[in-house]
Scaffold this motif. Structure first.
Motif, mmCIF file in Angstrom:
data_model
loop_
_atom_site.group_PDB
_atom_site.id
_atom_site.type_symbol
_atom_site.label_atom_id
_atom_site.label_comp_id
_atom_site.label_asym_id
_atom_site.label_seq_id
_atom_site.Cartn_x
_atom_site.Cartn_y
_atom_site.Cartn_z
ATOM 1 N N VAL A 204 -4.105 -3.066 10.502
ATOM 2 C CA VAL A 204 -3.763 -1.663 10.226
ATOM 3 C C VAL A 204 -2.251 -1.477 10.221
ATOM 4 C CG1 VAL A 204 -3.912 0.695 11.109
ATOM 5 C CG2 VAL A 204 -5.931 -0.778 11.144
ATOM 6 N N GLN A 205 -1.581 -2.060 11.218
ATOM 7 C CA GLN A 205 -0.127 -1.967 11.286
ATOM 8 C C GLN A 205 0.526 -2.617 10.081
ATOM 9 O OE1 GLN A 205 1.750 -0.375 13.476
ATOM 10 N NE2 GLN A 205 3.721 -1.077 12.696
ATOM 11 N N ALA A 206 0.004 -3.762 9.645
ATOM 12 C CA ALA A 206 0.567 -4.465 8.496
ATOM 13 C C ALA A 206 0.420 -3.646 7.218
ATOM 14 C CB ALA A 206 -0.107 -5.826 8.332
ATOM 15 N N THR A 207 -0.718 -2.989 7.052
ATOM 16 C CA THR A 207 -0.930 -2.171 5.864
ATOM 17 C C THR A 207 0.029 -0.987 5.830
ATOM 18 O OG1 THR A 207 -3.275 -2.776 5.916
ATOM 19 C CG2 THR A 207 -2.650 -0.920 4.536
ATOM 20 N N SER A 208 0.210 -0.346 6.975
ATOM 21 C CA SER A 208 1.155 0.764 7.034
ATOM 22 C C SER A 208 2.593 0.291 6.857
ATOM 23 C CB SER A 208 1.011 1.505 8.372
ATOM 24 O OG SER A 208 -0.294 2.027 8.517
ATOM 25 N N THR A 209 2.878 -0.929 7.292
ATOM 26 C CA THR A 209 4.227 -1.483 7.148
ATOM 27 C C THR A 209 4.597 -1.703 5.687
ATOM 28 O OG1 THR A 209 4.079 -2.548 9.317
ATOM 29 C CG2 THR A 209 5.742 -3.405 7.822
ATOM 30 N N LEU A 210 3.603 -1.884 4.835
ATOM 31 C CA LEU A 210 3.880 -2.047 3.407
ATOM 32 C C LEU A 210 4.662 -0.847 2.864
ATOM 33 C CD1 LEU A 210 0.440 -3.412 2.137
ATOM 34 C CD2 LEU A 210 2.573 -4.697 2.295
ATOM 35 N N ALA A 211 4.313 0.342 3.332
ATOM 36 C CA ALA A 211 5.011 1.549 2.868
ATOM 37 C C ALA A 211 6.461 1.538 3.318
ATOM 38 C CB ALA A 211 4.301 2.794 3.387
#
Length: 283
Positions: A204-211
């Motif tokens: 989840v953190q990695a996906t949000s970090t994409l932004a």
């Protein structure tokens, strides 16, 4: 909770259960598809200049028109998203791996390891994200690789803190105590027992970090510190098109809109993942 139990509690079928989530995942899939296949469907050279073809949108052969140097805007948008996608995904993945490893070590071993790792993370967090990235690029130089490394360093502390806090919780669980009693090496416990139970939150953190990574990469390019100016890049395209904002607003609006939509879609996809893992943990 073992890794196999966690796997049974969550599946991809819990994703995209709201209209917003469906749109977010569809947009991300569309981005990847278009950026990979688009240049094959719309062939041409995004660097080719023709000062005699300064065309407005919907001109024959140039759907979005051309820029101030006569370069096809649609081609530049298609090619310009590739380096952003590459840098964004690479930096997020590297930050997730490095930060998670550091955080797990700090949380599991505690004491000296915890003090050294977390104080180092505090030093990085003491500076604004953009400043950390700018300092790294200033030291290493521009280019896709150095830009990805700069963004990676700025994002590692967030993964390290998350992994540390979760590891502190997991190391007191019965399955970890049982593994220790059986003489399982600490690194094996971290890899086989604890990591699978942290993977949901870290994903989840990695996906949000994409932004965040997309925003930083675009900001560095906008400042002239990212990719080479000759390489089509959405961030640099926004900067180059500012001069023509009123005469040809598409030069700024199209790349700016693409960056914004990508970042927003990543955030909503991250929220959807968080909901999916939370739902799975309740079952």
């Amino acid at each position: 909770m073992t890794a196999s139990l966690l796997a049974r509690r969550w599946s991809a079928r819990r994703l995209a259960r709201t209209p917003v989530a469906v749109v977010a995942w569809a947009l991300l899939a569309l981005y990847v598809l278009v950026l990979l296949v688009g240049p094959l469907v719309v062939p041409g050279d995004p660097l080719a200049q023709n000062a005699e073809q300064l065309l407005p949108p919907f001109s024959p052969g140039h759907l979005l028109g051309t820029d101030d140097l006569g370069r096809d805007l649609l081609l530049r948008l298609l090619y310009g998203g590739r380096p952003l996608l590459l840098v964004t995904v690479a930096s997020s993945a590297l930050a997730a791996v490095a930060g998670s490893a550091l955080g797990m070590v700090a949380g599991f071993f505690g004491r000296a390891a915890d003090g050294v790792v977390m104080r180092a993370m505090d030093v990085v967090l003491a500076f604004p994200l953009v400043l950390v990235a700018i300092l790294m690029v200033a030291v290493l130089g521009g280019g896709a690789v150095n830009t990805a490394l700069a963004i990676t360093v700025s994002q590692i502390p967030y993964f390290a803190r998350l992994a540390r806090n979760l590891t502190l919780r997991e190391r007191t669980q019965d399955y970890v105590r049982a593994a220790r009693a059986l003489g399982v090496p600490p690194l094996t416990i971290l890899r086989r027992e604890i990591l699978p139970n942290l993977s949901g939150a870290l994903l989840v953190q990695a996906t949000s970090t994409l932004a965040v990574a997309a925003g930083l990469a675009s900001a560095l390019s906008y400042l002239g510190l990212g990719l080479d100016a000759a390489t089509p890049d959405w961030g640099y395209m926004v900067k180059a098109g500012q001069e023509f904002m009123f005469s040809n607003p598409g030069l700024v609006l199209w790349p700016g809109l693409l960056i914004t939509v990508f970042a927003v879609a990543c955030n909503f996809a991250g929220d959807d993942l968080a909901d999916a893992f939370e739902t799975g943990s309740r079952r």
